[in-house]
Structures are given as C-alpha cells and as structure tokens.
Design a protein around this motif. Structure first.
Motif, short mmCIF file in Angstrom:
data_model
loop_
_atom_site.label_atom_id
_atom_site.label_comp_id
_atom_site.label_asym_id
_atom_site.label_seq_id
_atom_site.Cartn_x
_atom_site.Cartn_y
_atom_site.Cartn_z
N ILE A 172 0.50 -1.07 0.47
CA ILE A 172 -0.26 -0.21 0.15
C ILE A 172 0.87 1.16 0.14
CG2 ILE A 172 -0.12 0.45 2.49
CD1 ILE A 172 -3.55 0.11 0.17
N GLU A 173 1.40 1.18 0.15
CA GLU A 173 2.87 2.02 0.61
C GLU A 173 3.37 2.61 -0.42
OE1 GLU A 173 5.41 1.71 3.48
OE2 GLU A 173 4.34 2.28 5.43
N GLU A 174 3.73 1.05 -1.61
CA GLU A 174 4.44 1.58 -2.98
C GLU A 174 2.99 2.68 -3.87
OE1 GLU A 174 5.74 -1.56 -6.39
OE2 GLU A 174 5.86 -2.20 -4.89
N ILE A 175 2.38 1.73 -3.42
CA ILE A 175 0.80 2.43 -4.57
C ILE A 175 0.82 3.88 -4.20
CG2 ILE A 175 -1.47 2.98 -4.19
CD1 ILE A 175 -1.20 -0.87 -4.22
N ASP A 176 1.16 3.99 -2.68
CA ASP A 176 1.30 5.72 -2.03
C ASP A 176 2.27 6.27 -2.96
OD1 ASP A 176 -1.88 5.03 -0.56
OD2 ASP A 176 -0.87 5.52 0.80
N GLU A 177 2.56 6.29 -2.88
CA GLU A 177 3.86 6.58 -3.70
C GLU A 177 4.02 6.92 -4.95
OE1 GLU A 177 7.63 4.39 -3.03
OE2 GLU A 177 7.82 4.98 -1.22
N GLN A 178 3.31 5.98 -6.03
CA GLN A 178 2.84 6.10 -7.50
C GLN A 178 1.77 7.32 -7.27
OE1 GLN A 178 1.92 2.01 -7.72
NE2 GLN A 178 3.78 1.30 -8.86
N ASP A 203 0.92 9.42 -5.27
CA ASP A 203 2.19 10.78 -5.45
C ASP A 203 2.55 11.61 -6.17
OD1 ASP A 203 0.72 11.44 -3.11
OD2 ASP A 203 2.66 10.00 -1.60
N LYS A 204 2.82 10.51 -7.30
CA LYS A 204 4.02 10.84 -8.41
C LYS A 204 2.81 11.63 -9.48
CE LYS A 204 7.70 7.76 -7.53
NZ LYS A 204 8.23 6.85 -8.00
N LEU A 205 1.47 11.37 -9.31
CA LEU A 205 0.44 12.29 -10.50
C LEU A 205 0.40 13.25 -10.31
CD1 LEU A 205 -1.80 9.19 -10.38
CD2 LEU A 205 -1.08 9.42 -12.43
N THR A 206 -0.45 13.93 -11.10
CA THR A 206 -0.23 15.98 -10.84
C THR A 206 -1.54 15.53 -10.21
OG1 THR A 206 0.41 16.02 -13.14
CG2 THR A 206 -1.10 17.91 -12.39
N ARG A 207 -1.17 16.60 -8.94
CA ARG A 207 -2.00 16.83 -8.15
C ARG A 207 -3.70 17.50 -8.64
NH1 ARG A 207 -2.03 17.80 -2.91
NH2 ARG A 207 0.92 17.64 -2.64
N LEU A 233 -8.15 7.56 -7.31
CA LEU A 233 -7.09 7.21 -6.85
C LEU A 233 -6.97 6.85 -5.34
CD1 LEU A 233 -3.71 6.43 -9.98
CD2 LEU A 233 -5.42 5.13 -8.74
N GLU A 234 -6.91 8.37 -5.15
CA GLU A 234 -7.00 8.55 -4.12
C GLU A 234 -8.43 8.38 -3.35
OE1 GLU A 234 -3.70 11.89 -3.88
OE2 GLU A 234 -5.77 12.91 -4.44
N MET A 235 -9.30 8.90 -3.35
CA MET A 235 -11.03 8.09 -3.18
C MET A 235 -10.37 6.83 -3.18
SD MET A 235 -14.65 8.85 -4.81
CE MET A 235 -14.08 7.87 -6.23
N LEU A 236 -9.94 5.65 -4.07
CA LEU A 236 -10.61 4.10 -3.82
C LEU A 236 -9.48 3.64 -3.05
CD1 LEU A 236 -11.12 2.14 -4.84
CD2 LEU A 236 -9.66 1.80 -6.48
N MET A 237 -7.91 3.86 -3.58
CA MET A 237 -7.22 3.13 -1.81
C MET A 237 -6.73 3.83 -1.04
SD MET A 237 -6.25 1.80 -3.65
CE MET A 237 -4.93 0.73 -3.13
N ASN A 238 -7.86 5.73 -0.39
CA ASN A 238 -7.23 5.98 0.84
C ASN A 238 -8.94 6.14 1.66
OD1 ASN A 238 -5.07 7.74 -1.00
ND2 ASN A 238 -4.10 6.42 1.28
N GLY A 239 -10.03 6.83 0.64
CA GLY A 239 -10.96 6.79 0.74
C GLY A 239 -11.66 5.23 1.21
#
Length: 170
Positions: A66-72, A74-78, A86-92
């Motif tokens: 999950i930390e590797e996915i979070d790093e990936q 974070d590399k996408l355009t804010r 992806l933030e909604m899926l993997m975090n929310g």
C-alpha cells in the motif's frame, strides 16, 4: 523484492467477523509490515480496500504494497482526475486492519455486509500477487468476468506469459 501471495484458500467467518488467516498467507502479511518485527505486539497491520458499491469483493494489501501504491499516486499530477480517483479508492474507500496474535483478522460489519458474509460463511481468499482478493464463493468478483472476456479474445491456445515480453527491463 517483496514476497508475493500465491494460491487460493477458503476461510470461514465466525459470528464476530473473525477469520483465521492461513499461515502461508500470514507470513506474507508479516513480511510486508515493516513494524511487525520491531513492534513486538504479535499483530500485523494491513489495509483493506473495499472500493465502490459495485465491487463485490475487497482487497487486502500488505503495508509495503500500500505504501508503494501511495508513492505512485503521489507522483501523479495533484488535482488530476486520475490522482483524485485513485486517492478516493485507495485512501477513502479503505480501512486499516490487523491480524491478531492468534492469526485472526476481524472484518468490520460494514465489509461483511458488503460481501454478504454471515456466521459460518466460507470466504474465498484468492491471491493477486501483492494483495489478496476476498469474496463470497457464490459471487465471483465482477472484475474476473472482464479478465475472462479479455482472455477469450486471444483464443484457447494463448499463453498469457507472452505479455512478459513487453516488460521493460530498464
């Protein structure tokens, strides 16, 4: 390289939502939790991604994965739709869980209801490399049908390992 999950297991859910995680899968979760060896609690941390309403499965990730996915992410355009989705899926649409000293995972009521898991239900734990897909045995994950359709396009003699030729060794 992180250890991978392999194989498929049937795991029974008890009335309190506890599931005994098979030892070989538990070892991968343990190895993928950097704090497991140093915490001395005997509890392994992991993340369950339950996804949108139409998902009829959940995904269990090691902390490393999950930390590797979070790093990936974070590399996408804010602010980009890809990052936001992806933030909604993997975090929310996820929750932190742990495997207790007895090797059991307690699945929250909300997730048991999502999958239709009651006391005594046999649940399928199917390996997907760096995560486990969990689902009710009578309700195959909807994403598997899409994969089967994709495979059918290539014919019965197709060897999916040929995709490995496309991997950049760089």
């Amino acid at each position: 390289m992180a250890r991978k999950f392999r194989g498929t297991e049937s795991v029974k859910v008890d009335g309190k939502g506890r599931m005994s995680i098979p030892a070989r899968l538990r070892r991968v979760f343990d190895a993928g939790d950097p704090g497991f060896a140093t915490a001395n609690t005997g509890r392994t941390q992991l993340v369950a991604v339950y996804g949108p309403d139409w998902w009829n499965w959940i995904e269990l990730y090691t902390i490393d994965a999950i930390e590797e996915i979070d790093e990936q992410i974070d590399k996408l355009t804010r602010g980009s739709p890809q990052r936001r989705w992806l933030e909604m899926l993997m975090n929310g649409q996820s929750t932190d869980l742990e495997i207790d000293k007895e090797g059991r995972l307690v699945l929250p009521q909300k997730l048991r209801e999502k999958l239709g898991l009651g006391d005594g239900t046999e649940t399928v734990f199917e390996s997907r490399g760096d995560y486990i897909q969990v689902y009710h045995p009578d309700s195959r994950p909807k994403d598997v049908a899409a994969l089967e359709d994709f495979t059918a396009q290539h014919g019965p003699e197709f060897d999916p390992r040929s995709f490995l030729d496309q991997v950049d060794e760089g």
